[in-house]
Design an enzyme around this catalytic site. Structure first.
Site, PDB file in Angstrom:
ATOM      1  N   SER A 240      49.178  52.379  33.049  1.00 12.61           N
ATOM      2  CA  SER A 240      49.418  52.790  34.422  1.00 12.61           C
ATOM      3  C   SER A 240      50.459  51.886  35.058  1.00 12.61           C
ATOM      4  O   SER A 240      50.915  50.916  34.459  1.00 12.61           O
ATOM      5  CB  SER A 240      48.121  52.737  35.228  1.00 12.61           C
ATOM      6  OG  SER A 240      47.742  51.393  35.412  1.00 12.61           O
ATOM      7  N   LYS A 241      50.787  52.228  36.265  1.00 18.54           N
ATOM      8  CA  LYS A 241      51.839  51.546  37.011  1.00 18.54           C
ATOM      9  C   LYS A 241      51.694  50.012  37.010  1.00 18.54           C
ATOM     10  O   LYS A 241      52.666  49.287  36.916  1.00 18.54           O
ATOM     11  CB  LYS A 241      51.810  52.053  38.459  1.00 18.54           C
ATOM     12  CG  LYS A 241      53.138  51.943  39.166  1.00 18.54           C
ATOM     13  CD  LYS A 241      54.156  52.925  38.611  1.00 18.54           C
ATOM     14  CE  LYS A 241      55.529  52.573  39.185  1.00 18.54           C
ATOM     15  NZ  LYS A 241      56.626  53.119  38.396  1.00 18.54           N
ATOM     16  N   ARG A 242      50.484  49.563  37.104  1.00 22.71           N
ATOM     17  CA  ARG A 242      50.294  48.111  37.231  1.00 22.71           C
ATOM     18  C   ARG A 242      50.664  47.357  35.966  1.00 22.71           C
ATOM     19  O   ARG A 242      50.752  46.138  35.946  1.00 22.71           O
ATOM     20  CB  ARG A 242      48.854  47.796  37.636  1.00 22.71           C
ATOM     21  CG  ARG A 242      47.843  48.019  36.548  1.00 22.71           C
ATOM     22  CD  ARG A 242      46.423  48.033  37.097  1.00 22.71           C
ATOM     23  NE  ARG A 242      45.523  48.724  36.195  1.00 22.71           N
ATOM     24  CZ  ARG A 242      44.940  48.139  35.154  1.00 22.71           C
ATOM     25  NH1 ARG A 242      45.156  46.876  34.895  1.00 22.71           N
ATOM     26  NH2 ARG A 242      44.141  48.823  34.375  1.00 22.71           N
ATOM     27  N   GLU A 250      62.561  54.727  34.470  1.00 22.31           N
ATOM     28  CA  GLU A 250      62.458  53.324  34.860  1.00 22.31           C
ATOM     29  C   GLU A 250      62.976  52.427  33.734  1.00 22.31           C
ATOM     30  O   GLU A 250      63.626  51.415  33.971  1.00 22.31           O
ATOM     31  CB  GLU A 250      60.988  53.010  35.129  1.00 22.31           C
ATOM     32  CG  GLU A 250      60.716  52.180  36.350  1.00 22.31           C
ATOM     33  CD  GLU A 250      59.223  52.099  36.607  1.00 22.31           C
ATOM     34  OE1 GLU A 250      58.737  50.984  36.793  1.00 22.31           O
ATOM     35  OE2 GLU A 250      58.545  53.148  36.591  1.00 22.31           O
TER      36      GLU A 250
END
Length: 469
Positions: A240-242, A250
């Site tokens: 996930s993003k974290r 990205e």
RNA sequence: GUCCCGUUCGUCUAGAGGCCUAGGACACCAGCCUUUCACGUUGGCAGCACGGGUUCGAAUCCCGUACGGGACGCCA
């Protein structure tokens, strides 16, 4: 029958790195077997699907060299066909009308969970004809799952997976508003698209049994299935993003090369002996879905970065140049052809030292500033009064050189150091600080040559002046 | 709660009963190379989740346990 695979993302967000790997495996498998690799956009969830997401996915795939072999299929445009198959199942007695409302079903599910029972539909309408009370009431169409025996899937990655049919309930294939459910739409589309091998994340493994019910009810031949493990973050939890970058674009933004990303993704969960660097062409020859591991792999940014460095070093500097220029310009540095020429001259030496395009552009920045950038702390420490005096002397010495080229510069620099009775390092480091404002750069002779005589001498003389207080 | 899947160095993996005193890569540590930084190179650290079987012999086969992941929606 020719092999046909497909990647089927839903456009509810950007394409993440796990999806990219699924797409890669689908493409490699198809290529390996001389087949086609297709793309289907699963945009049946109108509320969450967006056009931007569709475009982002397409762009991400294109960047990675994973564009499909045929134009993409949009699932939303096939709704009529999905409904048609559902009605056919109904007509054949393989499906039935169920009149519970979504609220009633939710309540049933909650009750089951509270009583610690599996939350399965009880099949109330399976063998019941609607009475007068149901006239005009909306209904969903549910498929009749087999009640006895077991469903066996020979998964290309997971091996033989079996489940007792008693575990399966009669799932809804067509909602009361006439739209298809995911499970149903996928089966119909895969069948109609002639998909022979369904390669997808293993979060779909248990869905497979339920999809088999539809294939069997329609008398369609089931495709081969291959469920590949998901990618996890460094802590083992779902990516996930974290965990850092997860969106494909990205990675592009951070300066990774598509070939490096693909090579990394390929090696995640798959290997061929001790080979680490595997070109796309070679991958297309070697890749076998059966060799993919069954355990989830963790994303390792350090290894990706290393791999990117390998590809960056091997890259053609001319191919890298436009992107480096773009990043420099975007960083607020304006420059003309003369400065661009400096970057071009420096690039071969610079690309050996960078791991990403971002680093590469950053390391080239000193060449396009007006004069040397302000020295960093380490560089400033090197510019002692003594060193500044030496720089002035050295500038005078070098200005007398008939030619300004790397070989001569190196020769005369060594000569100078010897005459002065100091090491080359003692000459080169202050010089580097003067030219680049930093203690690290390509070899000093290369740096001098790339900057050009005028600029190099100018920077040396500027550094020879005492720093402003 | 039920069902499904998984488990080799910190991470990615090689390994398909003897070739394994478990190999490679990244990361990390030390040295070498060197005008800096990288690159390169040499060496080091570190692993078969656990417990039972089967076998002359198991990382490899079987069973259990533990731990992790996933699925169970008129989401996809």
């Amino acid at each position: 029958m020719s092999v046909r695979t497909r990647f089927a993302p839903s456009p509810t967000g950007f394409l993440h790195i796990g999806g990219a790997r699924t797409a890669l495996f689908n493409q490699l498998f198809a290529r390996r077997h001389g087949g086609q690799y297709l793309l289907r956009i699963e945009d049946t969830d109108k509320a969450r699907s967006t056009q931007e997401a569709v475009e982002q996915i397409l762009e991400s795939l294109a960047w990675l060299g994973l564009s499909p072999d045929e134009p993409p299929v949009f699932q939303s445009q096939r709704a009529a066909r999905h409904a048609e198959v559902a009605r056919e199942l109904l007509a054949r007695g393989r499906a039935y009308r169920a009149y519970e409302t979504p609220e009633e079903l939710a309540a049933m599910r909650e009750r089951a969970l509270a009583e610690k029972r599996p939350p399965r539909y009880d099949g109330y309408w399976r063998d019941r004809e609607p009475g007068p009370a149901e006239a005009g009431k909306p209904f969903a169409i549910r498929i009749k799952a087999p009640l006895e025996g077991e469903t066996v899937v020979e998964d290309l990655v997971q091996g033989t997976v079996r489940v007792k049919n008693a575990e399966l309930d009669d799932m809804i294939i067509l909602r009361s508003d006439g739209t298809p459910t995911y499970l149903h739409a996928v089966v119909v589309d895969d069948h109609d698209m002639g998909i022979t091998h369904v390669i997808r994340g293993d979060d779909h493994l248990t869905n497979t049994f339920r999809q088999c019910v539809i294939y069997d009810a329609m008398g369609w031949r089931r495709p081969h299935f291959a469920h590949i493990p998901l990618i996890h973050g460094a802590d083992g939890a779902k990516l996930s993003k974290r965990h850092g970058a997860v969106s494909v674009l990205e990675f592009r933004e951070q300066g990774f090369l598509p070939e490096a990303v693909c090579n990394y993704l390929l090696r995640l969960g798959w290997g061929h002996g001790d080979e680490e660097i595997i070109s796309r062409e070679r991958a297309e020859r070697l890749f076998d879905i059966a060799d993919v591991g069954r355990a989830a792999a963790r994303m390792d940014y350090a290894k990706l970065t290393h791999l990117n460095g390998v590809y960056l070093r091997r890259a053609d500097p001319e191919a890298l140049l436009p992107e480096v220029m773009r990043r420099l310009a975007r960083g607020g540095l304006a420059f003309g052809t003369e400065k661009a020429a400096r970057v071009r001259a420096l690039l071969p030496a610079l690309q050996e030292r960078a791991k990403t395009l971002a680093e590469l552009a950053e390391s080239a920045a000193f060449a396009v500033t007006d004069g040397a950038p302000a020295p960093d702390a380490k560089a400033a420490a090197l510019l002692t009064p003594e060193a500044r005096a030496r720089l002035a002397d050295l500038a005078e010495f070098l200005s007398a050189l008939p030619d300004w080229n790397r070989a001569d510069l190196e020769h005369w620099l060594r000569d100078y150091a010897e005459v002065k009775g100091v090491t080359l390092k003692e000459v080169a480091q202050p010089l580097r600080a003067a030219l680049t404002g930093s203690t690290t750069s390509p070899p000093i002779d290369v740096t001098l040559e790339a900057l050009g005589r005028g600029e190099a001498l100018g920077r040396m003389l500027a550094a020879a002046e005492p720093p402003p207080e």
